[in-house]
Design a protein around this motif. Structure first.
Motif, mmCIF file in Angstrom:
data_model
loop_
_atom_site.group_PDB
_atom_site.id
_atom_site.type_symbol
_atom_site.label_atom_id
_atom_site.label_comp_id
_atom_site.label_asym_id
_atom_site.label_seq_id
_atom_site.Cartn_x
_atom_site.Cartn_y
_atom_site.Cartn_z
ATOM 1 N N ARG A 23 -28.113 38.360 17.034
ATOM 2 C CA ARG A 23 -28.013 39.730 17.567
ATOM 3 C C ARG A 23 -27.765 40.728 16.438
ATOM 4 O O ARG A 23 -28.292 41.832 16.448
ATOM 5 N N GLY A 24 -26.955 40.328 15.457
ATOM 6 C CA GLY A 24 -26.741 41.189 14.295
ATOM 7 C C GLY A 24 -28.026 41.411 13.518
ATOM 8 O O GLY A 24 -28.307 42.526 13.065
ATOM 9 N N SER A 31 -32.664 48.825 13.013
ATOM 10 C CA SER A 31 -32.256 50.021 12.272
ATOM 11 C C SER A 31 -33.275 50.379 11.192
ATOM 12 O O SER A 31 -33.398 51.540 10.811
ATOM 13 N N ASN A 32 -34.021 49.395 10.731
ATOM 14 C CA ASN A 32 -35.053 49.664 9.727
ATOM 15 C C ASN A 32 -36.307 50.288 10.328
ATOM 16 O O ASN A 32 -37.171 50.759 9.607
ATOM 17 N N LYS A 48 -44.009 45.790 14.248
ATOM 18 C CA LYS A 48 -43.600 44.454 13.820
ATOM 19 C C LYS A 48 -42.080 44.323 13.811
ATOM 20 O O LYS A 48 -41.540 43.301 14.239
ATOM 21 N N LEU A 49 -41.393 45.346 13.335
ATOM 22 C CA LEU A 49 -39.927 45.317 13.343
ATOM 23 C C LEU A 49 -39.390 45.229 14.768
ATOM 24 O O LEU A 49 -38.458 44.473 15.050
#
Length: 99
Positions: A23-24, A31-32, A48-49
């Motif tokens: 999860r982290g 966030s990216n 993709k992220l």
């Protein structure tokens, strides 16, 4: 699979920790995706992220499920051990030394 409830519970805790880590990672990957550049490449990158973050969350859910199953299994193993002990103590009085 171990027949030691404590070892099974240890593996359940490990699965739960891995779920937390997944999860982290999903949060970190998400966030990216807020990069401020615009292009087709940027859109593909963000997609993709987003997909990777979703996959991390899915695996975290799988790990949580595994953890619950392992805790349940450990509980059943311990219950069976206790039942066997009770039967042995009933059938063979004074058998406490065996356990």
């Amino acid at each position: 699979m171990s027949d030691d409830p404590d070892q099974i519970r240890a593996q359940a805790r490990r699965a739960a920790r891995l779920a937390t880590e997944a999860r982290g990672a999903a949060t970190s990957v998400s966030s990216n995706s807020s990069v401020q550049w615009h292009s087709q490449g940027a859109e593909r990158f963000r997609k993709k992220l987003s997909d990777r973050a979703s996959e991390f969350r899915d695996r975290a859910d799988d790990l949580d499920h595994l953890s619950r199953l392992l805790y349940s299994h450990a509980r059943h193993v311990a219950d069976h051990e206790n039942t066997v002990k009770d039967i042995v103590h009933t059938v063979v009085p004074g058998s406490a030394l065996l356990w």
